[in-house]
Design a protein around this motif. Structure first.
Motif, PDB file in Angstrom:
ATOM      1  N   LYS B  75      18.461   0.282  12.629  1.00  0.00           N
ATOM      2  CA  LYS B  75      19.252   1.515  12.803  1.00  0.00           C
ATOM      3  C   LYS B  75      19.179   2.371  11.546  1.00  0.00           C
ATOM      4  O   LYS B  75      19.067   3.596  11.617  1.00  0.00           O
ATOM      5  N   GLN B  78      15.899   4.125  11.394  1.00  0.00           N
ATOM      6  CA  GLN B  78      15.438   4.894  12.554  1.00  0.00           C
ATOM      7  C   GLN B  78      15.110   6.346  12.217  1.00  0.00           C
ATOM      8  O   GLN B  78      14.323   6.987  12.899  1.00  0.00           O
ATOM      9  N   ASN B  79      15.711   6.876  11.151  1.00  0.00           N
ATOM     10  CA  ASN B  79      15.450   8.261  10.771  1.00  0.00           C
ATOM     11  C   ASN B  79      14.413   8.395   9.648  1.00  0.00           C
ATOM     12  O   ASN B  79      14.149   9.492   9.185  1.00  0.00           O
ATOM     13  N   ALA B  80      13.869   7.274   9.187  1.00  0.00           N
ATOM     14  CA  ALA B  80      12.919   7.350   8.073  1.00  0.00           C
ATOM     15  C   ALA B  80      11.674   8.135   8.495  1.00  0.00           C
ATOM     16  O   ALA B  80      11.095   7.846   9.538  1.00  0.00           O
ATOM     17  N   PRO B  81      11.275   9.139   7.702  1.00  0.00           N
ATOM     18  CA  PRO B  81      10.056   9.883   8.028  1.00  0.00           C
ATOM     19  C   PRO B  81       8.853   8.940   8.095  1.00  0.00           C
ATOM     20  O   PRO B  81       7.996   9.068   8.951  1.00  0.00           O
ATOM     21  N   GLU B  82       8.797   7.985   7.164  1.00  0.00           N
ATOM     22  CA  GLU B  82       7.767   6.945   7.197  1.00  0.00           C
ATOM     23  C   GLU B  82       8.390   5.650   6.714  1.00  0.00           C
ATOM     24  O   GLU B  82       9.213   5.655   5.800  1.00  0.00           O
ATOM     25  N   PHE B  88      11.828   2.083   3.345  1.00  0.00           N
ATOM     26  CA  PHE B  88      11.442   3.492   3.352  1.00  0.00           C
ATOM     27  C   PHE B  88      10.124   3.618   2.585  1.00  0.00           C
ATOM     28  O   PHE B  88       9.957   3.009   1.524  1.00  0.00           O
ATOM     29  N   TRP B  89       9.214   4.420   3.104  1.00  0.00           N
ATOM     30  CA  TRP B  89       7.914   4.503   2.466  1.00  0.00           C
ATOM     31  C   TRP B  89       7.697   5.883   1.863  1.00  0.00           C
ATOM     32  O   TRP B  89       7.918   6.901   2.515  1.00  0.00           O
ATOM     33  N   VAL B  90       7.320   5.924   0.573  1.00  0.00           N
ATOM     34  CA  VAL B  90       6.858   7.172  -0.044  1.00  0.00           C
ATOM     35  C   VAL B  90       5.547   6.882  -0.752  1.00  0.00           C
ATOM     36  O   VAL B  90       5.279   5.753  -1.161  1.00  0.00           O
ATOM     37  N   ARG B  91       4.731   7.915  -0.914  1.00  0.00           N
ATOM     38  CA  ARG B  91       3.435   7.685  -1.558  1.00  0.00           C
ATOM     39  C   ARG B  91       3.644   7.299  -3.035  1.00  0.00           C
ATOM     40  O   ARG B  91       4.606   7.708  -3.666  1.00  0.00           O
TER      41      ARG B  91
END
Lengths: 485, 96
Positions: B75, B78-82, B88-91
């Motif tokens: 839950k 569910q809103n994570a862009p990636e 949570f994933w960021v470059r």
């Protein structure tokens, strides 16, 4: 059934007498939305499926003789800055254009538990920053009294929805007048309760020391009913206040003889339109004839309230809005070079100009070298404004003022000049600074038929007194508040 | 009180915002007007006045130190862009 101009208490009576069902009422409102929404544009999201399902559950509860909520089966609209589990919540911003909250705001839970049915989420100025709902990323909501005029803001969608009979009541939020000013523009009753009396858990934060959730209703009786169901301490909101609240409907039909009302002269300067001034003076005379005493007073510090407000509100906003960075939720920019680029590109593409302006202003007044001159100074003047309210309330029960300097204005009139736009809030911001409760109620019309709001301001936690005086005036005036759309 | 172009660019940088060139002057003018208006506070004598941050006399109350169920990870994500491996994933590219 004709739902036009039906109040919550009328609908409640009909449901209790089994003259109608929640499904029937809900369908009527959904049909009405289908009819007028193209013109009014009050909603960002209409939750038809959710509404019909909730209405059916409510009707079944009634049929099976189960325990019913205090507002069982009554439809409602909610401003799109309050989180609704599984339902898009945009805050009027592109940066939240895909945000599906994983939980309900406390007020949404409370109203669900009371048996309410959610019709949809209403349009608003982006992050509640505006006085006309024109800064919404999504659409321009029209004033149901005159479609060429703004509904006010920032809760313009909630106000327009109720005025256009698209919902019998709605929730809004008020940081500097965002419930009372649209209520004034749309001929409604708009209540901003005492800071801390309604939980802010699940309300998207703008300025945390000023924000408060409140109601839009067609009359004072409805406001009392809804207030009964949203106030109360909430452990999930650390600024929620442990206060016992009375049954607000007991304030209806009361005698107001002997109540002392203050008329602060500073609220009648500042380019207050003559027709607005006359309407408020008319109310004041009527209160006098009903046995209240009216005295003109002076609140010189309130002249500084707008300056204090824009410093404090923007400072708090710049901090609150730092969370929108494209990492955990909301909009994320594409083709970025670095983490810093991700933050900046996401925020630059996701926020509109008014939000950027306030983030920059807030950042400026908090930045090294300016903190004492602006932010600390504003907090000190805030103390003086509070003291002034305390002094007035030592001697008087209530303060009566106009809600805003003019009636609803036409689209685009103030949108090029932020400072002019901010002036619309001149009568409402001092109240948020002091955290006291206040409401706006229609008290007449100008020569073009646009509604004029009066504002009643009470001491901390005296919503009861406000309702008493407001209901007495509502009975006395007996106005027809239908927008005629 | 005039806000300069440099001031605008500085606060934009602090607020993590890019500004288009053609917008900088407009924001400069808006901010100058608002700050000018806010400067009226200089008329008020605030010596010895303590600042107000919150209206109500609330005190911090700590909840009981009891374990409670938190929201499901799914839950929360569910809103994570990636997302990747429950995070949570960021470059990971850093500024050179």
């Amino acid at each position: 059934m004709d739902i036009k101009n039906k109040t919550v208490h009328e609908l409640k009576n009909m449901l209790d007498k089994k003259e109608t069902t929640s499904v029937e009422i809900t369908k009527d409102y959904l049909n009405r939305i289908g009819e007028v929404e193209e013109k009014v544009q009050a909603f960002i999201t209409v939750t038809e499926d959710v509404a019909l399902k909730q209405a059916e559950i409510s009707d079944n509860k009634r049929k099976n003789g189960e325990k019913l909520g205090a507002l069982e089966g009554i439809p409602m609209a909610i401003k799109d800055n309050m989180c609704t589990d599984g339902i898009l919540t945009t805050c009027g911003s592109k940066i939240l254009n895909n945000f599906i909250p994983p939980y309900n705001a406390t007020v949404v839970d409370k109203l669900n538990n009371a048996g309410c049915v959610l019709l949809g989420k209403t349009n608003m100025d982006e992050f509640a920053m505006g006085s006309s709902t024109e800064t919404s990323y999504y659409k321009k909501t029209k004033n149901p009294w005159d479609l060429n005029r703004v509904p006010g803001g920032s809760s313009g969608g909630s106000a327009a929805a109720v005025a256009a009979n698209e919902a019998p009541f709605a929730l809004g939020s008020d940081t500097g007048g965002s419930i009372r000013q649209p209520a004034h523009y749309c001929g409604l009753v708009g209540m901003k309760p005492t800071y801390g009396s309604v939980s802010r858990y699940g309300l998207v934060a703008f300025a945390s020391s000023l924000d408060q959730i409140g109601t839009f209703t067609k009359d004072v009786h409805d406001m009392a009913l809804i207030m009964n169901n949203i106030v109360g301490h909430d452990p999930k909101d650390s600024t929620s206040y442990p206060q016992e609240h009375p049954d607000f409907t007991n304030a209806l039909n009361q005698d107001i003889k002997g109540m002392k009302i203050a008329l602060p002269k500073e609220f009648f300067g500042h380019g207050i339109n003559e027709e607005v001034r006359i309407a408020i003076m008319n109310v004041s005379k009527k209160y006098e004839s009903m046995g209240a005493t009216i005295e003109e007073v002076s609140m010189p510090m309130s002249d500084y309230a707008l300056s204090v407000y824009y410093i404090i509100a923007c400072a708090e906003a710049s901090s609150n809005l730092a969370r929108y960075d494209g990492v955990r939720f909301g909009y994320r920019a594409k083709d970025v070079e670095s983490l810093d680029d991700l933050y900046k590109k996401t925020r630059s593409e996701g926020f509109g100009d008014e939000v950027k302006r306030r983030i920059m202003l807030g950042t400026y007044v908090l930045s090294s070298g300016y903190y004492d001159a602006y932010y600390k100074k504003a907090q000190q003047v805030r103390t003086l404004i509070n003291d002034e309210f305390d002094k007035i309330f030592d001697k008087y029960d209530m303060i009566l003022t106009p809600t805003g300097p003019t009636v609803a204005f036409e689209f685009g009139k103030n949108s090029d000049n932020p400072l002019e736009m901010y002036m619309n809030d001149i009568c409402t911001v001092p109240i948020n600074i002091a955290g006291v409760p206040a409401m706006s109620m229609n008290c007449g019309f100008d020569s073009q038929g646009m509604p004029i709001g009066m504002q009643l301001v009470g001491k901390h936690f005296d919503e009861f007194g406000i309702i008493k005086l407001a209901h007495a005036m509502e009975r006395e005036l007996g106005l027809d508040n239908g927008a005629g759309l | 009180m005039q806000i300069t172009k440099e001031d605008v660019l500085h606060v934009a940088k602090l607020g993590k915002l890019y500004l288009k060139d053609e917008k900088v002057d407009k924001f400069r003018k808006n901010l100058s007007d608002i700050v000018q208006y806010a400067k009226r506070l200089d008329e008020v004598d605030v010596s010895g006045i303590s600042p107000t941050a919150a209206i109500l006399p609330l005190q911090n109350v700590f909840r009981k130190d009891e374990a409670a169920k938190s929201m499901d990870r799914e839950k929360i994500l569910q809103n994570a862009p990636e997302k990747s491996y429950g995070c949570f994933w960021v470059r990971n590219k850093v500024v050179e």
